[in-house]
Design an enzyme around this catalytic site. Structure first.
Site, PDB file in Angstrom:
ATOM      1  N   HIS A   8     -32.727 -35.367 -25.004  1.00 21.35           N
ATOM      2  CA  HIS A   8     -32.648 -34.813 -23.644  1.00 21.35           C
ATOM      3  C   HIS A   8     -32.088 -33.413 -23.647  1.00 21.35           C
ATOM      4  O   HIS A   8     -32.507 -32.562 -22.890  1.00 21.35           O
ATOM      5  CB  HIS A   8     -31.778 -35.690 -22.751  1.00 21.35           C
ATOM      6  CG  HIS A   8     -31.906 -37.128 -23.073  1.00 21.35           C
ATOM      7  ND1 HIS A   8     -30.853 -37.987 -23.095  1.00 21.35           N
ATOM      8  CD2 HIS A   8     -32.989 -37.836 -23.422  1.00 21.35           C
ATOM      9  CE1 HIS A   8     -31.275 -39.170 -23.450  1.00 21.35           C
ATOM     10  NE2 HIS A   8     -32.550 -39.113 -23.655  1.00 21.35           N
ATOM     11  N   CYS A  25     -51.049 -31.792 -20.401  1.00 22.33           N
ATOM     12  CA  CYS A  25     -49.715 -31.234 -20.189  1.00 22.33           C
ATOM     13  C   CYS A  25     -48.753 -31.492 -21.357  1.00 22.33           C
ATOM     14  O   CYS A  25     -47.556 -31.372 -21.208  1.00 22.33           O
ATOM     15  CB  CYS A  25     -49.115 -31.772 -18.890  1.00 22.33           C
ATOM     16  SG  CYS A  25     -48.949 -33.564 -18.878  1.00 22.33           S
TER      17      CYS A  25
HETATM   18  C1  PEP Z   1     -46.576 -36.214 -23.213  1.00 21.84           C
HETATM   19  O1  PEP Z   1     -46.321 -37.335 -23.671  1.00 21.84           O
HETATM   20  O2  PEP Z   1     -47.418 -35.439 -23.709  1.00 21.84           O
HETATM   21  C2  PEP Z   1     -45.862 -35.719 -22.032  1.00 21.84           C
HETATM   22  C3  PEP Z   1     -46.214 -34.584 -21.462  1.00 21.84           C
HETATM   23  O3  PEP Z   1     -44.833 -36.452 -21.576  1.00 21.84           O
HETATM   24  P1  PEP Z   1     -43.382 -36.484 -22.232  1.00 21.84           P
HETATM   25  O4  PEP Z   1     -43.324 -35.382 -23.267  1.00 21.84           O
HETATM   26  O5  PEP Z   1     -42.444 -36.273 -21.124  1.00 21.84           O
HETATM   27  O6  PEP Z   1     -43.333 -37.850 -22.831  1.00 21.84           O
END
Ligand code: PEP
Ligand code: MG
Length: 740
Positions: A351, A664
């Site tokens: 985090h 993303c």
């Molecule tokens: C991912 O898994 O690509 C994502 C964007 O979510 P996180 O990194 O928050 O798991």
């Protein structure tokens, strides 16, 4: 140039006194200097001309061995020891027995004290204890800074004094220069000796009971203190704080004439020496607990603060050092002072890494013995890209890095100027560039980057930096702020993705073997619908009639999406019933990050308004390769034919079904990867704010149609990775893929 003056005179005097007290023919003190070198600083018995000339590297010779392992060496015949390194200038060949003790302070070996005798004999326990007592004084003398001052360490003459380079893993990229600051400062000990042991014992007892109360308060501050980990940690602390052996040793040290503070320090140093030799992880873990306890006790004795965040005298360019750190703790610092973060532990998905990314500071983690090897005030260069750290760097490195930082600042200035240029490809394709956000400071970046919107708002981040679960009101306020700051630009809110590597400090459940594949994200939401309902309620209220886009994380099957959507519907109806305003345009979608969902595309595409590919998770599950495990971190490449093939199939299916598709994950923020995504047909991508400039510059130099043909030609290759081919393509076609 160093070692002169009063401190050197005292040291010269001390070696004589020690030699006569312990009846040794030789007494020498080596002091550790920059570049991991131990220099002979004073001797009684060896050749005086060797002083300031004889140097040994840490781990070289007996002296180096003592320093490297922070251990005592008691040898009847030193010359027979495999580590013995003969230095003719010292004239030590006539001495056989050898007793060397590390000079420790604040967990760091500052030097070595050694005595020698001609006769072959082992030294007694009493003699060892006498030297262990004396090194407390020597440690203070060295820490005083007159023998080897912090500034001397950068400009020192002599080739042997090399800057120290440490390596770890890249947690956040970037390069920075600053001054080392310990997140949990070492406590300065005001006085070493006291005349009144009774008074010192009283002070110790008072501090012990204050410490116990404070630990109690700390844990009872959380509502969940009655169960789970908190309870266990608290019990461990209680047990340790009452550890009879520890308390007895503290009292003995006080009885021998040390102050309460010096006793804590001495006992801690002794524990460290003994436990450092242990390889058993359980014992090492206990050492950490004792360290923490000793630090707390010293803080209660001296009244000094727990962390450096509140220190009024913080430098302007802080390189923060910690064993590990929670995200909220990092936010306690004024962001404009923070240049970098270095951790002994940590992983890219921790985090604190997410907060550091939002603050745009480089982070290097898993640096062995970090806290023992860097001193506060040391100048430090952090090269996040390569996971390396230069401590007390030479002027040449400093200059080089200053030039790089300058070039980077210049590049950012150029990108800032590009901010209003549309992200359009050479063949006229408008690409939507969105931001990934989690903190309000990220949302504020919408203006500075000129991004189109927030493509992923990670709602768990604000939860992670809080001390307790925010209720509906707290969440409504938070999301309203996001809307206000976004100022009309679209925001995709992702419901809580907790569990896995994103644990909330106040939301504990049983430890899982495979947390990434465990009880996380939408699985938690469906099992604890009241949590999801509260969040959805807050989102509906914050939207207050504006458009609302919601996506569910880690959906593995269409039925999960349907179940989550049904809960959303309940909340919409509830809002209607209470006469509230429902969202303008409501769009609901999924994060595609579990490969299983790929095999349900037809029913999925009929039901969602959009899909956002979470390539970080998708990649780890596709290759069965833990995203937080450095051993497999570079084993597979996102630019592998298999992932590209999967993404191409997905884009085609979404386009046919007229469903919006974006990506993303981290790969959207790197120019080569982003270029490839455009080649695969993505027209919307979302990334960390700092990545926008690079990607925008790349987009404006690419011909999307030509690229699509090239990317197509790679997909059926049997290669491990097609990265080199894509980089070569970019070079040949003048596509701007330079990264900082
Ligand atoms: C991912 O898994 O690509 C994502 C964007 O979510 P996180 O990194 O928050 O798991
Ligand atoms: Mg994910």
């Amino acid at each position: 140039m160093s070692g002169h003056g009063k401190a050197q005179e005292r040291l010269d005097e001390l070696v004589k006194v020690i030699a006569s007290e312990v009846v040794a023919e030789v007494c020498t003190v080596y002091v550790r200097r920059a570049g991991e070198v131990l220099e002979l600083f004073a001797t009684h018995g060896l050749n005086p001309s060797a002083v300031h000339k004889t140097r040994l590297r840490v781990d070289e010779g007996l002296i180096g061995d003592i320093a490297a392992h922070a251990r005592v060496l008691n040898l009847a015949d030193a010359q027979a020891h495999p580590k013995f390194a003969y230095r003719p200038e010292t004239g030590e060949e006539i001495y056989h027995s050898f007793l060397g003790v590390p000079i420790l302070r604040g967990g760091r070996v500052r030097g070595v004290l050694a005595i020698q005798n001609k006769a072959k004999r082992e030294y007694t326990e009493e003699e060892i204890e006498a030297l262990e007592m004396i090194v407390v004084v020597l440690a203070e003398l060295i820490a005083g800074g007159d023998l080897v001052g912090p500034s001397e360490q950068i400009t020192a003459e002599g080739n042997a004094i090399l800057p120290l380079r440490m390596t770890g893993i890249r947690i956040n990229s970037g390069i920075a220069m600053g001054v080392a600051v310990l997140h949990q400062p070492r406590v300065d000990i005001p006085a070493m000796f006291a005349d009144d042991p009774d008074a010192e014992e009283k002070r110790l007892n008072a501090a012990l009971s204050e410490m116990q109360d404070a630990i109690e308060d700390l844990f009872s501050a959380s509502e969940l203190s009655e169960r789970g980990e908190h309870r266990e940690v608290l019990e461990t602390y209680h047990l340790l704080a009452r550890d009879a052996g520890w308390l007895r040793r503290l009292r003995e040290a006080i009885a021998s004439g040390l102050t309460a503070e010096a006793s804590v320090q001495k006992v801690q140093d002794d524990i460290r020496i003994r436990m450092n030799m242990a390889t058993d992880p359980y014992i090492r873990e206990r050492m950490h607990d004792f360290e923490d306890l000793a630090r707390r006790l010293l803080q209660h004795l001296t009244g000094s603060p727990l962390t450096a965040a509140g220190d009024a005298a913080l430098p302007d360019d802080v390189v923060l050092l910690a064993a590990n750190m929670g995200p909220a703790e990092l936010l306690d610092y004024e962001p404009h002072r923070l240049r970098a973060l270095l951790l002994e532990e940590g992983s890219a998905t921790a985090h604190v890494a997410i907060v550091a990314r939002a603050l745009d500071i480089p982070v290097v983690g898993r640096i062995t013995d970090l806290l023992a090897r860097i001193d506060p005030h040391d100048p430090v260069i952090v090269d996040g890209d390569n996971g390396q750290v230069f401590v007390r760097p030479g002027e040449d490195i400093q200059q080089m890095v200053a030039d790089t930082i300058q070039a980077e600042t210049e590049r950012r200035r150029l990108y800032a100027a590009l901010r209003d240029e549309e992200p359009v490809t050479l063949d006229g394709q408008r690409i939507a560039l969105n931001l990934n956000a989690g903190l309000l400071i990220d949302v504020q970046q919408l203006k500075d980057t000129g991004a189109d919107g927030i493509g992923l708002y990670r709602t768990e981040i604000p939860f992670m930096v809080r001390a307790e679960f925010p209720g509906v009101e707290g969440q409504t306020e938070l999301y309203s702020n996001v809307y206000e700051i976004a100022d009309g630009k679209p925001v995709m809110f992702r419901t809580l993705d907790i569990g896995g590597d994103k644990q909330l400090p106040y939301f504990h459940d049983v430890a899982e073997e495979n947390p990434n594949m465990g009880w996380r994200a939408v699985r938690v939401a469906l099992d604890r619908p009241s949590m999801l309902r509260q969040q959805l309620r807050a989102l509906i209220r914050a939207a207050n009639g504006r458009d609302l886009s919601i996506m569910f994380p880690m959906v593995a099957e269409v039925a999960e999406f349907e179940a989550a959507k049904a809960i959303l519907e309940i909340e919409i109806q509830r809002e209607k019933k209470r006469g509230g305003v429902t969202p303008g345009k409501l769009r609901v979608g999924v994060m595609l990050e579990v490969p299983g969902l790929m095999w349900q595309l037809p029913p999925l595409l009929k039901r969602v308004d959009f899909i956002s590919v979470g390539s970080n998770d998708l990649f780890q599950f596709l290759f069965a390769s833990d995203r937080g495990n450095p051993r497999v971190a570079n084993r597979y490449d996102v630019l592998s034919p298999s992932l590209l093939s999967m993404l191409r199939h997905l884009v085609r299916a979404a386009n046919e079904a007229n469903v919006d598709i974006s990506l993303c994950g981290e790969m959207a923020g790197s120019p080569v990867e982003a270029m490839t995504l455009i080649g695969l047909g993505f027209r919307t991508i979302s990334m960390a704010p700092v990545r926008i400039g690079d990607v925008r510059a790349m987009l404006r130099t690419v011909d999307a149609a030509a690229l699509a043909n090239y990317v197509d030609s790679l997909i059926d290759l049997p290669d491990h990775s097609v990265r080199q081919k894509l980089v070569a393509y970019a070079r040949d076609h003048n596509i701007a893929i330079t990264t900082g």
